[in-house]
Design a protein around this motif. Structure first.
Motif, PDB file in Angstrom:
ATOM      1  N   PRO A 187      39.398  28.709  42.443  1.00 33.48           N
ATOM      2  CA  PRO A 187      38.013  28.498  41.999  1.00 33.48           C
ATOM      3  C   PRO A 187      37.079  29.548  42.577  1.00 33.48           C
ATOM      4  O   PRO A 187      37.276  30.043  43.687  1.00 33.48           O
ATOM      5  CB  PRO A 187      37.681  27.102  42.549  1.00 33.48           C
ATOM      6  CG  PRO A 187      38.608  26.919  43.702  1.00 33.48           C
ATOM      7  CD  PRO A 187      39.863  27.648  43.338  1.00 33.48           C
ATOM      8  N   GLY A 188      36.068  29.919  41.829  1.00 30.45           N
ATOM      9  CA  GLY A 188      35.123  30.931  42.296  1.00 30.45           C
ATOM     10  C   GLY A 188      35.674  32.326  42.086  1.00 30.45           C
ATOM     11  O   GLY A 188      36.421  32.592  41.136  1.00 30.45           O
ATOM     12  N   LYS A 189      35.329  33.228  42.976  1.00 38.10           N
ATOM     13  CA  LYS A 189      35.726  34.635  42.832  1.00 38.10           C
ATOM     14  C   LYS A 189      37.230  34.791  43.014  1.00 38.10           C
ATOM     15  O   LYS A 189      37.797  34.401  44.034  1.00 38.10           O
ATOM     16  CB  LYS A 189      34.969  35.496  43.852  1.00 38.10           C
ATOM     17  CG  LYS A 189      35.220  36.984  43.692  1.00 38.10           C
ATOM     18  CD  LYS A 189      34.353  37.770  44.647  1.00 38.10           C
ATOM     19  CE  LYS A 189      34.651  39.267  44.555  1.00 38.10           C
ATOM     20  NZ  LYS A 189      34.427  39.807  43.217  1.00 38.10           N
ATOM     21  N   ALA A 190      37.874  35.371  42.007  1.00 38.95           N
ATOM     22  CA  ALA A 190      39.319  35.563  42.058  1.00 38.95           C
ATOM     23  C   ALA A 190      39.686  36.657  43.057  1.00 38.95           C
ATOM     24  O   ALA A 190      38.913  37.583  43.306  1.00 38.95           O
ATOM     25  CB  ALA A 190      39.845  35.938  40.674  1.00 38.95           C
ATOM     26  N   PHE A 191      40.879  36.542  43.622  1.00 38.40           N
ATOM     27  CA  PHE A 191      41.394  37.612  44.482  1.00 38.40           C
ATOM     28  C   PHE A 191      42.905  37.676  44.306  1.00 38.40           C
ATOM     29  O   PHE A 191      43.526  36.719  43.830  1.00 38.40           O
ATOM     30  CB  PHE A 191      40.976  37.423  45.942  1.00 38.40           C
ATOM     31  CG  PHE A 191      41.598  36.247  46.652  1.00 38.40           C
ATOM     32  CD1 PHE A 191      42.410  36.439  47.765  1.00 38.40           C
ATOM     33  CD2 PHE A 191      41.341  34.932  46.253  1.00 38.40           C
ATOM     34  CE1 PHE A 191      42.962  35.362  48.448  1.00 38.40           C
ATOM     35  CE2 PHE A 191      41.885  33.854  46.937  1.00 38.40           C
ATOM     36  CZ  PHE A 191      42.708  34.069  48.034  1.00 38.40           C
ATOM     37  N   ALA A 192      43.476  38.815  44.635  1.00 42.41           N
ATOM     38  CA  ALA A 192      44.890  39.042  44.352  1.00 42.41           C
ATOM     39  C   ALA A 192      45.477  39.975  45.395  1.00 42.41           C
ATOM     40  O   ALA A 192      44.763  40.703  46.090  1.00 42.41           O
ATOM     41  CB  ALA A 192      45.065  39.639  42.957  1.00 42.41           C
ATOM     42  N   ARG A 193      46.778  39.953  45.485  1.00 46.14           N
ATOM     43  CA  ARG A 193      47.486  40.956  46.280  1.00 46.14           C
ATOM     44  C   ARG A 193      48.141  41.933  45.317  1.00 46.14           C
ATOM     45  O   ARG A 193      48.403  41.607  44.141  1.00 46.14           O
ATOM     46  CB  ARG A 193      48.527  40.310  47.188  1.00 46.14           C
ATOM     47  CG  ARG A 193      49.657  39.620  46.432  1.00 46.14           C
ATOM     48  CD  ARG A 193      50.734  39.106  47.361  1.00 46.14           C
ATOM     49  NE  ARG A 193      51.835  38.507  46.606  1.00 46.14           N
ATOM     50  CZ  ARG A 193      53.025  38.217  47.111  1.00 46.14           C
ATOM     51  NH1 ARG A 193      53.267  38.462  48.384  1.00 46.14           N
ATOM     52  NH2 ARG A 193      53.966  37.688  46.362  1.00 46.14           N
TER      53      ARG A 193
END
Length: 324
Positions: free
Chosen positions: A269-275
């Motif tokens: 939820p909210g701002k997505a982040f990834a590796r």
């Protein structure tokens, strides 16, 4: 030590063994990496010292410690050995079939399908090559690459610069939330800590754990946790049993197929982040070998991870993808 009158040229093998021992402080480490016996490694080092007429190591110390002259010698041969390896790799760049030895490392995330598929493919494409496969954490793999204990590794791309290593981004693997399928709480209530369902986290020494914790701090989320583990399968089993919730990635989720009926995966939820997962290589690794491994790994990732999850969870199509 009296200077030797031998006219023999310095052995490349002796120089490489000296470098390994200097980095690791151990004859045993050099023996494991080279496939030689400890006595053979010791013989090479003694012969090198006799040829140079100096003591390179303080042989009374354990672990092995370089003498001042040994330190100066190491500084001078590091660049030379790197140049020799690079020249050797470039000379064979167009001849994958003639490669004789390849050391490959991978994070555990690829162990179920992708690394075995890669091993089978490479063994048939490179029939004259001896392979060494190593599984470890991203941190360990990068250190091994820097110390020239591996030729290439499939790992999480770190935040800090890789200095003399080269990387090819492979996969964008976004972070997702995984809940027990029958949990009555809403996603936002769980993530923001408004329920008693505890957060089951990766062990803090892992790169993936640091990335998750950093993002949670940025968005001001704190959640109680009573369990941490370095193994994704164990985390998935705990969530499936209703013991808590976790943050993982689609690639890792795809490896827990046996638990999928008891799990539900959600967008963070909210701002997505990834590796980012990358193919990291030493600068002296053969370009043709890198291209071969890159193509095969991408094909296997698409077959075993991306295609099945895009079919079952279409919302992942824009975020879980191969990188050019």
């Amino acid at each position: 030590m009296a200077r030797s009158t031998s006219s023999r040229d310095l052995s490349l093998k002796s120089l490489e063994l000296f470098q390994i021992c200097a980095v690791n402080g151990s004859l045993q480490a050099a023996a494991r990496e080279s496939g030689l016996t400890v006595s053979t490694v010791s013989h090479h080092l003694r012969g090198l010292e006799e040829q140079l007429g100096v003591e390179l190591f303080n042989h009374a110390r354990r672990p092995m410690v370089l003498t001042p002259k040994g330190q100066a010698f190491l500084r001078n041969i590091d660049d030379a050995l790197r140049a020799i390896r690079k020249a050797r790799a470039e000379a064979s760049a167009g001849s994958v079939a003639e490669a004789s030895y390849l050391r490959i490392g991978s994070i555990e995330d690829f162990e179920s399908d992708i690394v075995p598929g890669l091993a089978v493919s490479l063994s048939s494409t490179m029939p004259a090559c001896d392979f060494m496969y190593y599984t470890g954490s991203s941190h360990d793999l990068i250190e091994m690459l820097r110390n020239r204990q591996l030729d290439l590794g499939i790992t999480t791309a770190p935040d800090e610069p890789l200095s003399d290593l080269q990387d090819r981004p492979l996969l964008r693997d976004p972070f997702v939330v995984v809940l027990p399928r029958l949990t009555p709480q809403s996603l936002s209530d769980v993530v923001e800590g408004r329920t008693k369902l505890p957060f089951l986290r990766f062990s803090g020494n892992l790169m993936i754990a640091r990335q998750i914790e950093s993002q949670l701090r940025r968005i001001g989320v704190t959640s109680p946790h009573r369990f941490e583990c370095s193994n994704n399968q164990t985390l998935m089993a705990m969530v499936a049993a209703g013991a808590g919730w976790t943050i993982t990635t689609p690639l890792l989720f795809s490896r827990a197929k046996g638990f999928h009926p008891q799990l539900q995966m959600h967008r963070f939820p909210g701002k997505a982040f990834a590796r980012t997962l990358a193919l990291v290589t030493t600068p002296d690794c053969s370009r043709s070998v890198i291209e071969l491994v890159d193509r095969k790994v991408r094909s296997l990732i698409r077959q075993y991870a991306i295609a099945p999850l895009h079919d079952s969870d279409p919302w992942l199509q824009d975020s879980f993808r191969l990188l050019d």
